[in-house]
Scaffold this motif. Structure first.
Motif, PDB file in Angstrom:
ATOM      1  N   UNK A 206      -6.570 -10.987  -7.618  1.00 56.60           N
ATOM      2  CA  UNK A 206      -5.577 -10.976  -8.692  1.00 56.60           C
ATOM      3  C   UNK A 206      -5.358  -9.593  -9.300  1.00 56.60           C
ATOM      4  N   UNK A 207      -6.312  -8.636  -9.108  1.00 54.26           N
ATOM      5  CA  UNK A 207      -6.274  -7.375  -9.862  1.00 54.26           C
ATOM      6  C   UNK A 207      -5.110  -6.487  -9.489  1.00 54.26           C
ATOM      7  N   UNK A 208      -4.810  -6.360  -8.219  1.00 52.38           N
ATOM      8  CA  UNK A 208      -3.692  -5.518  -7.803  1.00 52.38           C
ATOM      9  C   UNK A 208      -2.380  -6.036  -8.358  1.00 52.38           C
ATOM     10  N   UNK A 209      -2.182  -7.337  -8.280  1.00 54.49           N
ATOM     11  CA  UNK A 209      -0.940  -7.918  -8.794  1.00 54.49           C
ATOM     12  C   UNK A 209      -0.846  -7.732 -10.309  1.00 54.49           C
ATOM     13  N   UNK A 210      -1.952  -7.881 -10.997  1.00 61.26           N
ATOM     14  CA  UNK A 210      -1.937  -7.685 -12.454  1.00 61.26           C
ATOM     15  C   UNK A 210      -1.590  -6.239 -12.798  1.00 61.26           C
ATOM     16  N   UNK A 211      -2.195  -5.286 -12.081  1.00 58.50           N
ATOM     17  CA  UNK A 211      -1.874  -3.877 -12.337  1.00 58.50           C
ATOM     18  C   UNK A 211      -0.418  -3.578 -12.001  1.00 58.50           C
ATOM     19  N   UNK A 212       0.092  -4.211 -10.952  1.00 58.03           N
ATOM     20  CA  UNK A 212       1.497  -4.037 -10.590  1.00 58.03           C
ATOM     21  C   UNK A 212       2.411  -4.507 -11.719  1.00 58.03           C
TER      22      UNK A 212
ATOM     23  N   UNK B  36      -2.433   3.625 -14.216  1.00 58.18           N
ATOM     24  CA  UNK B  36      -2.622   2.275 -13.674  1.00 58.18           C
ATOM     25  C   UNK B  36      -2.095   2.203 -12.243  1.00 58.18           C
ATOM     26  N   UNK B  37      -0.935   2.803 -11.988  1.00 58.19           N
ATOM     27  CA  UNK B  37      -0.368   2.792 -10.639  1.00 58.19           C
ATOM     28  C   UNK B  37      -1.277   3.516  -9.654  1.00 58.19           C
ATOM     29  N   UNK B  38      -1.879   4.619 -10.082  1.00 54.44           N
ATOM     30  CA  UNK B  38      -2.789   5.371  -9.205  1.00 54.44           C
ATOM     31  C   UNK B  38      -4.055   4.566  -8.919  1.00 54.44           C
ATOM     32  N   UNK B  39      -4.582   3.896  -9.936  1.00 52.15           N
ATOM     33  CA  UNK B  39      -5.751   3.040  -9.728  1.00 52.15           C
ATOM     34  C   UNK B  39      -5.404   1.902  -8.782  1.00 52.15           C
ATOM     35  N   UNK B  40      -4.248   1.310  -8.963  1.00 54.24           N
ATOM     36  CA  UNK B  40      -3.789   0.232  -8.098  1.00 54.24           C
ATOM     37  C   UNK B  40      -3.729   0.700  -6.647  1.00 54.24           C
ATOM     38  N   UNK B  41      -3.152   1.868  -6.437  1.00 53.75           N
ATOM     39  CA  UNK B  41      -3.081   2.408  -5.066  1.00 53.75           C
ATOM     40  C   UNK B  41      -4.478   2.691  -4.511  1.00 53.75           C
ATOM     41  N   UNK B  42      -5.355   3.284  -5.326  1.00 49.84           N
ATOM     42  CA  UNK B  42      -6.687   3.642  -4.830  1.00 49.84           C
ATOM     43  C   UNK B  42      -7.512   2.413  -4.472  1.00 49.84           C
TER      44      UNK B  42
ATOM     45  N   UNK C 262       0.839  -1.205   0.000  1.00 47.80           N
ATOM     46  CA  UNK C 262       0.000   0.000   0.000  1.00 47.80           C
ATOM     47  C   UNK C 262       0.869   1.248   0.000  1.00 47.80           C
ATOM     48  N   UNK C 263       1.891   1.257   0.847  1.00 49.87           N
ATOM     49  CA  UNK C 263       2.781   2.410   0.922  1.00 49.87           C
ATOM     50  C   UNK C 263       3.621   2.561  -0.339  1.00 49.87           C
ATOM     51  N   UNK C 264       4.137   1.462  -0.855  1.00 48.08           N
ATOM     52  CA  UNK C 264       4.927   1.540  -2.085  1.00 48.08           C
ATOM     53  C   UNK C 264       4.081   2.028  -3.253  1.00 48.08           C
ATOM     54  N   UNK C 265       2.844   1.551  -3.333  1.00 49.12           N
ATOM     55  CA  UNK C 265       1.958   1.990  -4.416  1.00 49.12           C
ATOM     56  C   UNK C 265       1.671   3.481  -4.309  1.00 49.12           C
ATOM     57  N   UNK C 266       1.417   3.965  -3.088  1.00 48.72           N
ATOM     58  CA  UNK C 266       1.133   5.388  -2.896  1.00 48.72           C
ATOM     59  C   UNK C 266       2.333   6.275  -3.166  1.00 48.72           C
ATOM     60  N   UNK C 267       3.488   5.902  -2.618  1.00 44.41           N
ATOM     61  CA  UNK C 267       4.704   6.675  -2.842  1.00 44.41           C
ATOM     62  C   UNK C 267       5.078   6.651  -4.325  1.00 44.41           C
ATOM     63  N   UNK C 268       4.940   5.501  -4.952  1.00 47.59           N
ATOM     64  CA  UNK C 268       5.284   5.380  -6.365  1.00 47.59           C
ATOM     65  C   UNK C 268       4.382   6.222  -7.245  1.00 47.59           C
ATOM     66  N   UNK C 269       3.066   6.151  -7.013  1.00 48.33           N
ATOM     67  CA  UNK C 269       2.129   6.917  -7.844  1.00 48.33           C
ATOM     68  C   UNK C 269       2.290   8.422  -7.605  1.00 48.33           C
TER      69      UNK C 269
ATOM     70  N   UNK D 293      -6.328  -0.224  -3.125  1.00 44.65           N
ATOM     71  CA  UNK D 293      -5.778  -0.742  -1.873  1.00 44.65           C
ATOM     72  C   UNK D 293      -6.112   0.151  -0.671  1.00 44.65           C
ATOM     73  N   UNK D 294      -6.341   1.430  -0.923  1.00 48.19           N
ATOM     74  CA  UNK D 294      -6.531   2.418   0.145  1.00 48.19           C
ATOM     75  C   UNK D 294      -7.868   2.213   0.863  1.00 48.19           C
ATOM     76  N   UNK D 295      -7.832   2.254   2.198  1.00 49.04           N
ATOM     77  CA  UNK D 295      -9.043   2.240   3.015  1.00 49.04           C
ATOM     78  C   UNK D 295      -9.775   0.911   3.049  1.00 49.04           C
ATOM     79  N   UNK D 296      -9.153  -0.128   2.552  1.00 50.09           N
ATOM     80  CA  UNK D 296      -9.775  -1.445   2.564  1.00 50.09           C
ATOM     81  C   UNK D 296      -8.749  -2.438   3.070  1.00 50.09           C
ATOM     82  N   UNK D 297      -9.154  -3.689   3.055  1.00 46.14           N
ATOM     83  CA  UNK D 297      -8.185  -4.748   3.291  1.00 46.14           C
ATOM     84  C   UNK D 297      -7.279  -4.779   2.072  1.00 46.14           C
ATOM     85  N   UNK D 298      -6.085  -4.226   2.212  1.00 45.29           N
ATOM     86  CA  UNK D 298      -5.185  -4.099   1.061  1.00 45.29           C
ATOM     87  C   UNK D 298      -4.867  -5.459   0.458  1.00 45.29           C
ATOM     88  N   UNK D 299      -4.864  -6.501   1.276  1.00 41.52           N
ATOM     89  CA  UNK D 299      -4.593  -7.839   0.769  1.00 41.52           C
ATOM     90  C   UNK D 299      -5.650  -8.316  -0.203  1.00 41.52           C
TER      91      UNK D 299
END
Length: 155
Positions: A120-126, A101-107, A55-62, A109-115
């Protein structure tokens, strides 16, 4: 006339002649590529630590990527010799797609169970993000090494 490395194209978004875009892009790229590892670690172990780290890497990266892109956009729009390079426009387009795509991936994950957002969607976007980073990096390298964009050859 084609641009060559013997005719440098200086950056307008620079501090003391040092271009900002290449200075700022390293941390977001590292964060977004590190996200591949944290997503893989979460999928293998189901340890919530990896989803929080992701979650943090996605946010910092985006966020960092959008910030770094401002310097690149300033150069693209304000330097006529850069605007004439197809490679510069394709680099910018790929970077915008990657950051979207990175911003969507982060969003997701935010405010939910990031896991839950990883498999599969977060990993695919990554993975798509990592692929687009590779393409954008290749094109950015061509701009620097073949066209001498933001390179002061007189120094």
């Amino acid at each position: 006339m084609t641009e060559s490395a013997s005719e440098p194209i200086l950056s307008r978004a620079a501090i003391a002649g040092h271009p900002l875009h290449p200075m700022l892009i390293h941390f977001p790229v590292a964060a977004l590529l590190g996200l591949v590892g944290t997503d893989a670690a979460y999928i293998v172990t189901s340890d919530p630590f990896w989803s929080r780290a992701g979650l943090w890497l996605a946010g910092v990266g985006a966020a960092g990527g959008w910030f770094a892109s401002i310097a690149g956009l300033i150069d693209l729009l304000s330097v006529q010799r850069i605007r004439r390079l197809v490679t510069a426009w394709v680099h910018a387009l790929i970077a915008v797609m990657m950051l979207s795509i990175a911003s969507l991936n982060w969003s997701l994950r935010w405010g939910k169970d990031a896991g839950a957002a990883i498999d599969p969607w977060g990993a695919a976007m990554t993975l798509f993000t990592a692929g687009f980073i590779g393409i954008a990096a290749y094109l950015g390298g061509r701009l620097v090494y073949e066209k001498a964009v933001a390179v002061d050859t007189d120094a």
